[in-house]
Scaffold this motif. Structure first.
Motif, PDB file in Angstrom:
ATOM      1  N   UNK A 149       3.526   7.167  -5.117  1.00 39.18           N
ATOM      2  CA  UNK A 149       4.402   7.050  -6.289  1.00 39.18           C
ATOM      3  C   UNK A 149       4.103   5.780  -7.077  1.00 39.18           C
ATOM      4  N   UNK A 150       3.999   4.659  -6.382  1.00 38.56           N
ATOM      5  CA  UNK A 150       3.771   3.381  -7.048  1.00 38.56           C
ATOM      6  C   UNK A 150       2.421   3.349  -7.753  1.00 38.56           C
ATOM      7  N   UNK A 162       2.096  -3.032  -0.498  1.00 35.69           N
ATOM      8  CA  UNK A 162       1.959  -1.577  -0.478  1.00 35.69           C
ATOM      9  C   UNK A 162       1.066  -1.102   0.663  1.00 35.69           C
ATOM     10  N   UNK A 163      -0.164  -1.614   0.717  1.00 36.44           N
ATOM     11  CA  UNK A 163      -1.168  -1.038   1.620  1.00 36.44           C
ATOM     12  C   UNK A 163      -1.127  -1.610   3.029  1.00 36.44           C
ATOM     13  N   UNK A 188       2.262   5.541 -10.886  1.00 41.48           N
ATOM     14  CA  UNK A 188       2.944   4.898 -12.004  1.00 41.48           C
ATOM     15  C   UNK A 188       2.090   3.794 -12.619  1.00 41.48           C
ATOM     16  N   UNK A 189       1.399   3.035 -11.761  1.00 41.24           N
ATOM     17  CA  UNK A 189       0.523   1.983 -12.275  1.00 41.24           C
ATOM     18  C   UNK A 189      -0.578   2.578 -13.151  1.00 41.24           C
ATOM     19  N   UNK A 190      -1.242   3.625 -12.648  1.00 35.73           N
ATOM     20  CA  UNK A 190      -2.337   4.236 -13.413  1.00 35.73           C
ATOM     21  C   UNK A 190      -1.840   4.882 -14.696  1.00 35.73           C
ATOM     22  N   UNK A 191      -0.671   5.543 -14.624  1.00 39.73           N
ATOM     23  CA  UNK A 191      -0.117   6.175 -15.814  1.00 39.73           C
ATOM     24  C   UNK A 191       0.277   5.144 -16.865  1.00 39.73           C
ATOM     25  N   UNK A 192       0.826   4.011 -16.418  1.00 44.71           N
ATOM     26  CA  UNK A 192       1.251   2.985 -17.363  1.00 44.71           C
ATOM     27  C   UNK A 192       0.062   2.369 -18.083  1.00 44.71           C
ATOM     28  N   UNK A 235       5.158  -4.248  -8.678  1.00 44.14           N
ATOM     29  CA  UNK A 235       5.362  -5.100  -7.510  1.00 44.14           C
ATOM     30  C   UNK A 235       6.851  -5.142  -7.188  1.00 44.14           C
ATOM     31  N   UNK A 236       7.662  -5.340  -8.223  1.00 44.03           N
ATOM     32  CA  UNK A 236       9.110  -5.347  -8.028  1.00 44.03           C
ATOM     33  C   UNK A 236       9.608  -3.981  -7.561  1.00 44.03           C
ATOM     34  N   UNK A 237       9.075  -2.916  -8.154  1.00 42.61           N
ATOM     35  CA  UNK A 237       9.474  -1.568  -7.775  1.00 42.61           C
ATOM     36  C   UNK A 237       9.141  -1.284  -6.312  1.00 42.61           C
TER      37      UNK A 237
END
Length: 234
Positions: free
Chosen positions: A15-16, A112-113, A19-23, A39-41
């Motif tokens: 999900x994260x 994340x990873x 969203x990064x790639x889409x943004x 990062x906050x999300x």
């Protein structure tokens, strides 16, 4: 419970990163802003969904691994200072932007990873070697989306990010210290960013070789170390 941890952690990662790639690709937001937002999300998602199962520790440390990791810290920080000092044109605005980007990327990707991804795999009972390998593959796959061309570039990127994912995963597994791998990731990315902006080809080639050789050597050491740990666990 183990399957639940795996599903939640993979969902947060997917999900994260989507969203990064889409943004970046669709909303055309700057990379730095995207990293800051997500990062906050990611932290919020981890806090509400996985905090009890996968803690992000900064207190524990494996002194042997920490001493070995100083090699990465010394080499990457020294290369960064050397490249800035020897650059014919020093653009301080670019350096500040690269510093901010490297910090955000390091914090975001390690939480994340390694923190959520690898941490959840280890908590679910997977052997350390398999957990690190799996998290490294996922780490590599999500970086492929940032390559525009298809071919050798993707293969090289996958190999590089896989080795770095394995190295950082091993350090996190041995130390359980998220802050240490954030620092290493930041220094490594910052050195790479500066290297890409260098006007001097000769210096860029030398630094690339040094970074590559360092990665290979540390990857070999970390792979051997985690295999031994996996045998002891089994």
């Amino acid at each position: 419970m183990k399957i639940k941890i795996l599903i939640i952690s993979l969902s947060i990662i997917i999900f994260s990163n989507l969203l990064v790639m889409l943004s970046i690709l669709k909303m055309h937001l700057p990379y730095t802003i995207s990293m800051f937002i997500f990062t906050l999300l990611s932290l919020l998602l981890w806090f509400f969904l996985l905090k009890k199962d996968v803690p992000l520790s900064i207190k524990n440390i494996d002194h042997g691994t920490f001493k070995a990791s100083l090699l990465l810290i010394i080499i990457t920080s020294s290369l960064s200072v050397f490249m800035i000092a020897t650059s014919e044109v020093v653009n301080y605005n670019h350096i500040v932007l690269m510093l901010i980007t490297a910090v955000l990327v390091a914090v975001y990707e390690e939480i994340i990873f390694r923190g959520i991804g690898l941490g959840s795999f280890l908590s679910s009972g997977i052997s350390p070697l398999r957990a690190i390998l799996l998290s490294s593959v996922i780490f590599s796959l999500f970086h492929i989306g940032y390559v525009a061309s298809i071919g050798l570039d993707i293969i090289l990127l996958f190999m590089n990010t896989f080795m770095m994912g394995f190295i950082l995963g091993t350090i996190y597994y041995k130390t359980k210290n998220i802050l240490l791998i954030i620092v290493i990731h930041f220094l490594w990315d910052f050195a790479v960013f500066i290297n890409q902006k260098l006007p001097t080809v000769e210096i860029g080639t030398v630094t690339t070789i040094i970074l590559f050789v360092t990665t290979i050597l540390y990857f070999t050491w970390s792979a051997r170390k985690v295999r031994l740990s996996s045998h002891l666990v089994n």
